[in-house]
Write a protein that holds these residues in place. Sequence first.
Motif, PDB file in Angstrom:
ATOM      1  N   THR A 227       0.806  -1.230   0.000  1.00 46.87           N
ATOM      2  CA  THR A 227       0.000   0.000   0.000  1.00 46.87           C
ATOM      3  C   THR A 227       0.836   1.277   0.000  1.00 46.87           C
ATOM      4  OG1 THR A 227      -0.124   0.202   2.412  1.00 46.87           O
ATOM      5  CG2 THR A 227      -1.723  -1.251   1.338  1.00 46.87           C
ATOM      6  N   GLY A 228       2.101   1.198   0.416  1.00 47.33           N
ATOM      7  CA  GLY A 228       2.938   2.390   0.520  1.00 47.33           C
ATOM      8  C   GLY A 228       2.785   3.119   1.842  1.00 47.33           C
ATOM      9  N   TYR A 229       1.796   2.732   2.669  1.00 47.39           N
ATOM     10  CA  TYR A 229       1.588   3.372   3.964  1.00 47.39           C
ATOM     11  C   TYR A 229       2.434   2.690   5.029  1.00 47.39           C
ATOM     12  CZ  TYR A 229      -2.520   5.860   2.150  1.00 47.39           C
ATOM     13  OH  TYR A 229      -3.360   6.679   1.446  1.00 47.39           O
ATOM     14  N   GLY A 230       3.185   3.491   5.796  1.00 45.96           N
ATOM     15  CA  GLY A 230       3.928   2.957   6.915  1.00 45.96           C
ATOM     16  C   GLY A 230       3.019   2.721   8.099  1.00 45.96           C
ATOM     17  N   ARG A 231       3.539   1.986   9.081  1.00 46.52           N
ATOM     18  CA  ARG A 231       2.745   1.675  10.270  1.00 46.52           C
ATOM     19  C   ARG A 231       2.281   2.946  10.961  1.00 46.52           C
ATOM     20  NH1 ARG A 231       3.337   0.767  15.733  1.00 46.52           N
ATOM     21  NH2 ARG A 231       2.107  -0.985  16.576  1.00 46.52           N
ATOM     22  N   GLU A 232       3.173   3.931  11.065  1.00 44.23           N
ATOM     23  CA  GLU A 232       2.827   5.167  11.752  1.00 44.23           C
ATOM     24  C   GLU A 232       1.759   5.968  10.998  1.00 44.23           C
ATOM     25  OE1 GLU A 232       6.032   5.821   8.823  1.00 44.23           O
ATOM     26  OE2 GLU A 232       5.658   4.382  10.464  1.00 44.23           O
ATOM     27  N   ASP A 233       1.592   5.663   9.686  1.00 44.43           N
ATOM     28  CA  ASP A 233       0.598   6.385   8.886  1.00 44.43           C
ATOM     29  C   ASP A 233      -0.825   5.923   9.166  1.00 44.43           C
ATOM     30  OD1 ASP A 233       2.611   7.798   7.601  1.00 44.43           O
ATOM     31  OD2 ASP A 233       2.817   6.298   6.012  1.00 44.43           O
ATOM     32  N   VAL A 234      -0.979   4.673   9.640  1.00 46.60           N
ATOM     33  CA  VAL A 234      -2.318   4.079   9.667  1.00 46.60           C
ATOM     34  C   VAL A 234      -2.800   3.684  11.052  1.00 46.60           C
ATOM     35  CG1 VAL A 234      -2.085   3.221   7.309  1.00 46.60           C
ATOM     36  CG2 VAL A 234      -1.383   1.765   9.212  1.00 46.60           C
ATOM     37  N   ILE A 235      -1.911   3.533  12.035  1.00 47.67           N
ATOM     38  CA  ILE A 235      -2.360   3.102  13.362  1.00 47.67           C
ATOM     39  C   ILE A 235      -3.378   4.101  13.908  1.00 47.67           C
ATOM     40  CG2 ILE A 235      -1.650   2.693  15.753  1.00 47.67           C
ATOM     41  CD1 ILE A 235      -0.855   0.497  13.799  1.00 47.67           C
ATOM     42  N   GLY A 236      -4.514   3.570  14.357  1.00 47.48           N
ATOM     43  CA  GLY A 236      -5.580   4.398  14.898  1.00 47.48           C
ATOM     44  C   GLY A 236      -6.537   4.935  13.857  1.00 47.48           C
ATOM     45  N   LYS A 237      -6.256   4.681  12.576  1.00 46.65           N
ATOM     46  CA  LYS A 237      -7.117   5.195  11.509  1.00 46.65           C
ATOM     47  C   LYS A 237      -7.996   4.081  10.940  1.00 46.65           C
ATOM     48  CE  LYS A 237      -3.878   8.868  10.249  1.00 46.65           C
ATOM     49  NZ  LYS A 237      -3.067   9.477   9.180  1.00 46.65           N
ATOM     50  N   SER A 238      -8.957   4.475  10.124  1.00 49.23           N
ATOM     51  CA  SER A 238      -9.874   3.518   9.500  1.00 49.23           C
ATOM     52  C   SER A 238      -9.278   3.002   8.196  1.00 49.23           C
ATOM     53  CB  SER A 238     -11.221   4.176   9.218  1.00 49.23           C
ATOM     54  OG  SER A 238     -12.024   3.334   8.408  1.00 49.23           O
ATOM     55  N   PRO A 239      -9.509   1.712   7.867  1.00 48.15           N
ATOM     56  CA  PRO A 239      -9.057   1.182   6.581  1.00 48.15           C
ATOM     57  C   PRO A 239      -9.671   1.902   5.382  1.00 48.15           C
ATOM     58  CG  PRO A 239      -9.651  -0.604   8.077  1.00 48.15           C
ATOM     59  CD  PRO A 239     -10.105   0.668   8.716  1.00 48.15           C
ATOM     60  N   LYS A 240     -10.653   2.743   5.609  1.00 47.17           N
ATOM     61  CA  LYS A 240     -11.283   3.476   4.504  1.00 47.17           C
ATOM     62  C   LYS A 240     -10.279   4.354   3.758  1.00 47.17           C
ATOM     63  CE  LYS A 240     -15.975   3.655   6.411  1.00 47.17           C
ATOM     64  NZ  LYS A 240     -17.068   4.534   6.884  1.00 47.17           N
ATOM     65  N   LEU A 241      -9.148   4.659   4.395  1.00 47.70           N
ATOM     66  CA  LEU A 241      -8.167   5.516   3.722  1.00 47.70           C
ATOM     67  C   LEU A 241      -7.590   4.844   2.476  1.00 47.70           C
ATOM     68  CD1 LEU A 241      -4.961   4.498   4.395  1.00 47.70           C
ATOM     69  CD2 LEU A 241      -5.638   5.266   6.649  1.00 47.70           C
ATOM     70  N   LEU A 242      -7.802   3.504   2.367  1.00 48.43           N
ATOM     71  CA  LEU A 242      -7.301   2.774   1.202  1.00 48.43           C
ATOM     72  C   LEU A 242      -8.311   2.752   0.056  1.00 48.43           C
ATOM     73  CD1 LEU A 242      -5.762  -0.339   3.004  1.00 48.43           C
ATOM     74  CD2 LEU A 242      -4.505   1.582   2.036  1.00 48.43           C
ATOM     75  N   GLN A 243      -9.549   3.116   0.301  1.00 53.90           N
ATOM     76  CA  GLN A 243     -10.594   2.960  -0.704  1.00 53.90           C
ATOM     77  C   GLN A 243     -10.295   3.786  -1.947  1.00 53.90           C
ATOM     78  OE1 GLN A 243     -14.454   3.681   0.978  1.00 53.90           O
ATOM     79  NE2 GLN A 243     -14.300   1.982   2.436  1.00 53.90           N
ATOM     80  N   SER A 244     -10.592   3.174  -3.105  1.00 48.89           N
ATOM     81  CA  SER A 244     -10.330   3.843  -4.385  1.00 48.89           C
ATOM     82  C   SER A 244     -11.533   4.605  -4.904  1.00 48.89           C
ATOM     83  CB  SER A 244      -9.922   2.797  -5.428  1.00 48.89           C
ATOM     84  OG  SER A 244     -10.993   1.893  -5.678  1.00 48.89           O
ATOM     85  N   GLY A 245     -12.695   4.347  -4.331  1.00 44.57           N
ATOM     86  CA  GLY A 245     -13.906   4.993  -4.809  1.00 44.57           C
ATOM     87  C   GLY A 245     -14.572   4.257  -5.950  1.00 44.57           C
ATOM     88  N   LYS A 246     -14.029   3.078  -6.323  1.00 40.93           N
ATOM     89  CA  LYS A 246     -14.591   2.333  -7.451  1.00 40.93           C
ATOM     90  C   LYS A 246     -15.706   1.388  -7.034  1.00 40.93           C
ATOM     91  CE  LYS A 246     -10.467   2.552 -10.367  1.00 40.93           C
ATOM     92  NZ  LYS A 246      -9.483   1.793 -11.188  1.00 40.93           N
TER      93      LYS A 246
END
Length: 757
Positions: free
Chosen positions: A234-253
């Motif tokens: 995904t290119g996201y580091g651990r510090e980028d995503v801890i505590g956040k929702s997986p929705k940040l990966l959604q493409s909108g498709k």
Amino acid sequence: MNTVWMSALRVSIIYVIIGVIWIITSDKALSYFFVDKQSIIELQTFKGWFFIIATGFILFWLVYHQLKNMNEAEERLRYALNASGDGVWDWDVPSSKVWYSKQLQTMLGYADGEFSNSLDEWASRVHPDDLALVMEDLQRHLDGKTDCYINEHRIRCKNGHYKWVRDSGLVITRDEHGKPIRLVGTHADITARKEADEKLKLANTVFTHAYEGILVTDTDNKIIEVNDAFTRITGYGREDVIGKSPKLLQSGKHSPTFYEEMWHSIKTEGYWSGEVSNRHKNGQPFIEMLTISEIRDADGNAVNYVALFSDITHIRAQQIALERLASYDPLTSLPNRILLADRLKQSMAHCQRHQQLLAVAFIDLDGFKQVNDTYGHEVGDKLLVTISNRMKASLREGDTLARIGGDEFIAVLTELNVFEDCESVIERLLTASSEPISIDDKTFSVSASIGVTLFPEDSVDADILMRHADHAMYTAKQLGKNRYHLFDVNQDDAIRSHRKQLLHIERALENDEFVMHFQPIVNMRTGSVIGLEALLRWQSPKEGLLPPGAFLPYIENNPISVNLGEWVIHAVLKQISQWQAEQATMPDMISINISALQIEQTNFADRLASLLKAYPEVDPHKIELEILETSALEDIQNVSNTMNACAQLGVKFAIDDFGTGYSSLTYLKHLPAEIIKIDQSFVRDMLIDEDDLAIVKGVIGLANAFQRGVIAEGVESAEHGKALLELGCELAQGFGIAKPMPAELVPEWIAGWKPQW
């Protein structure tokens, strides 16, 4: 000085002091109260007995309470050891004798007293890989370098298995030189803890080093952990995503409904699996194969969600490329015969629903071979591309133009009410083919001969429609070329011959005139014979032994084919049973061809089960069913269900003649077949025809992409075999290996078979 010794000395001194005080004070008291010496002597005796009795009671009380306290302490220690399950050992260092408690012996599977008290006995049971460290830790404590001895190691039980123990000990007695005299310790069984630690370590290793990305969330759908593969994908580091929702990966498709259905499946079934389009941190979309599982506690409540995914973007791109290779002509980008069969079938169904006509136009270029031979393939290819583009431009929307061979094309013209509706299109095709073309400062002129047939006036299946159009095209050539000819349905001899042949085949089945021949299937790399394909022959009283091509085309989509197909399965099972009774050396797989109409019967699986039940000595796993005429399958889902039902019986499936007449890769994706067989028409000409070679490569790549086995048919020479091996295809059959043979010749052929490549 030993505290026990000091306590005993203290009691003795107190006793002596009390005795001295008693003697002195009691003697003075007697002298004070009595003057008569005889009375004093008598009282002295009573005084001594009184002292002995009084001090005896005092000593009894002291000893009783001391022993009681010792027993209570010992009992508490015993209870504690029993509760912990630990064993106790007591080592007399100078004599090398060791006492082991009952718990310790039981822990290792021994009865009380069965375990030797030798130190060497104990050392011999320590795992060889652990013994050196155990002895090192023990010696360090004996030398006074550590406060206590502690070591975790494996020790062999009576049954030969090893347990992990935590061995703890302490020197409790040393001599005046500091040398150890007595060492006491415990053994604690830590096998369960070690196994749990190993599992935890393995789980951590798998999590960290897994190639698939792993994402863990809490019940609020907040990310609490990811692994390294997650970052790589995904290119996201651990510090980028801890505590956040997986929705940040959604493409909108994907629509909200898609995610609603996903979570409904997770909540009701505990998991969801499928393909998802997500977005990389850099904004690039990627496709992942995703599985989400709900983790529940002992009460069934959700505590976490775990997502496991892998990037399949390159696989999907490869499949799209393979699908295009499998469906389109690589030179002209026109549909090939595979895609043509699909579109023709769909167009035929559409015409029947709307009571319309469609025309199948078979186009062959006149004079192309001369250009190709004179100026070379490069010029010929440019000529084909230009003409195909012109012909495609002359069609209407909804019509299809396909290239099916070197200079052969087929156009499917739809939504016709009468033949005249397509005449103008056919005229445009003739014009597009005959207009001059400039290539490399040279001008070339060719023309086309076109054969046309109409459906449903020509009420046959798709293959025969194209055959009829082909016949009409040859008539157009004979009439002078650069023209079209309409197939005459009413006067065609083929129709009358077809009906007559159907009757002959039906009578042949009643008279038991059919026989089975078998063609070996081999592994060209290892030389092993891996199977036999059962091939039907007609032993006609008038015409002799006839190959399947002489009669099977007449029964396609006819109920006779179902009856004949069932006869074939019965005959093959009977032959396998006979080979087994003769103890003949046979391969583990016998392949049987079945038609689309046969497998679409609602009771096919039940009928197959009945046939297998009639031959209980035949292992169903030896049977492989090859599906013919896949493009004719009406209901792909029902066929898939039937195949799965047959698989429960142990029977396997293969897709026969792959590369011709198939609707689309949807069939390959949904039909649970393990083997793809490359059509012999491609294999036979692959050494001289680049198009056929490209198709063979594509089918092999397609089989690998879908993780299916692949068998090449039509191997007629060692050169074919070598070329296929270079392409990664090891399994083959064909006249270059062996011709189909009667059953009685098969064992002898297998015994004498030697590969030639």
